[in-house]
Design an enzyme around this catalytic site. Structure first.
Site, PDB file in Angstrom:
ATOM      1  N   SER A 131       0.810  -1.213   0.000  1.00  0.00           N
ATOM      2  CA  SER A 131       0.000   0.000   0.000  1.00  0.00           C
ATOM      3  C   SER A 131       0.845   1.265   0.000  1.00  0.00           C
ATOM      4  CB  SER A 131      -0.934  -0.004   1.212  1.00  0.00           C
ATOM      5  OG  SER A 131      -0.206   0.210   2.389  1.00  0.00           O
ATOM      6  N   LYS A 168      -0.073   4.883   6.277  1.00  0.00           N
ATOM      7  CA  LYS A 168      -0.719   5.870   5.412  1.00  0.00           C
ATOM      8  C   LYS A 168       0.165   7.105   5.346  1.00  0.00           C
ATOM      9  CE  LYS A 168      -4.708   3.645   5.109  1.00  0.00           C
ATOM     10  NZ  LYS A 168      -5.205   3.104   3.840  1.00  0.00           N
TER      11      LYS A 168
END
Lengths: 218, 218
Positions: A131, A168
């Site tokens: 990710s 993130k």
DNA sequence: GGCCATAGTGAACATTTGTTCACCTCAGCG
DNA sequence: CGCTGAGGTGAACAAATGTTCACTATGGCC
């Protein structure tokens, strides 16, 4: 290249024995311990130690037990090493000390880590999934995070999402802060106040995959 | 979170003092040194040491000088730490020992580095330029290389090109080996026998850029 | 109140450990 | 040949360091 050349083979032996002892026992050997290791008497050892000190490879404080210290060009550059607990993931909001549950220990010097002090609130996570590939963080990498630091725009952070620690990017957009995945397949933009930020990434360590084991992408 | 809770504040002080002494002096303190640091007599210290040992935070060999060893969940997971010399670049073919010319020292445990033994032929380079961005290696990263290892297809290696250490990918194509830059702008493919390969990358360390130095938004 | 853990003091003692003195062997060197 | 440095042996000594005994005081607990 001079460094080693100035030493006789026996002196090198002594040096290596000291180093080995320090690594295995956590403390310098005594003169007699060295003597036992080299199978010589204490005075033989003393002679070597004096020679090594004169040549600048050793240092020690007079009359202090186990005060031998190696001096090498590297040792003088050496920084403080911290032991960072490595977790698979972090179930809840990082209480103060959960070292017991660490599944590994990453020891790195603080200079390389880029943290000023060994503040206890540092931990490491193994990255799972691609990710964050947009930030060049790969699956299998180890990220070192600092807990409690205020993230800034562009920082990579670990957040607790669905009971899992997830990496993130922290972004600020028109006064509000969001978390963004660095992967086009997950284009979420989550308001950051809805989540618990567990830590801010301060460093990354990657081990080259052992060419013997397979690759992940086809 | 139990770990610390079992200790009184004074005992925690003792533990931290021991740790601090180990870091700064390279060896455990003696009982009297601890006493001086805590401003108490030796028997006060002995009491604490006994308590800490009973609770499993300390270990020591009877009648041995400076034999205190901390025991923590992390310490038991801890691996051998090696000091890797960090170079800006390597002018010639890496003679055996040029630690003196190191411009830095990277200390990392071997587990994290992914090398089995602390073989001396390990060194580190600071990456300059984005030529390996295809392998997710960025400018400013530190790569740890092993010298003398036989590269395999896909390994990243450092080669001496025009007097400079340069990172390339080692590829094998129809029986021949080449070096390839991982950047579309430099699509060279150099036969590898024309060059000296200085080392094979075994690990990478990246420091998150210090947010305080460059960008600061109001 | 008695019991126990924490947190000390003070003094002696025993062991470890560093230091020193005297002396030996061997290889290389001028 | 005598000199020097590496590399030792052996014994004695002194300082550093760990260990133990005796005793005090406080606070929590049953």
């Amino acid at each position: 290249m001079f460094t080693m050349a100035e030493l006789t083979s026996r002196q090198r032996e002594v040096l290596e024995l000291i180093q080995a002892h320090q690594q295995s026992e956590g403390a310098s050997p005594t003169i007699r311990e060295l003597g036992a290791g080299l199978k010589i008497g204490i005075n033989g050892v003393v002679g070597h130690l004096r020679a090594l000190e004169r040549k600048g490879f050793l240092e020690y404080r007079p009359n202090r037990a186990r005060s031998l210290r190696l001096i090498s060009p590297l040792h003088s550059l050496r920084k403080h090493v911290v032991d960072v607990p490595l977790f698979g993931s972090i179930p809840a909001g990082v209480p103060d000390n959960r070292d017991q549950e660490a599944e590994g220990c990453v020891s790195v010097d603080i200079e390389t880590l880029g943290i000023p002090k060994p503040s206890a609130r540092v931990f490491a996570l193994r990255v799972n999934g691609d990710s964050m590939i947009g930030k060049h963080i790969l699956s299998g990498d180890i990220v070192v995070l600092e807990h409690g630091r205020e993230p800034r725009h562009g920082d990579v952070v670990a957040a607790l999402i669905d009971g899992e620690s997830t990496l993130k990017t922290y972004v600020v957009k028109s006064g509000k802060s969001y978390l963004k995945a660095e992967n086009p397949r997950y284009p979420d933009l989550i308001p950051s106040d809805e989540l618990v930020i567990q830590g801010v990434v301060c460093a990354l360590v990657r081990k080259a995959k052992d060419s013997k084991s397979g690759e992940r992408r086809s």
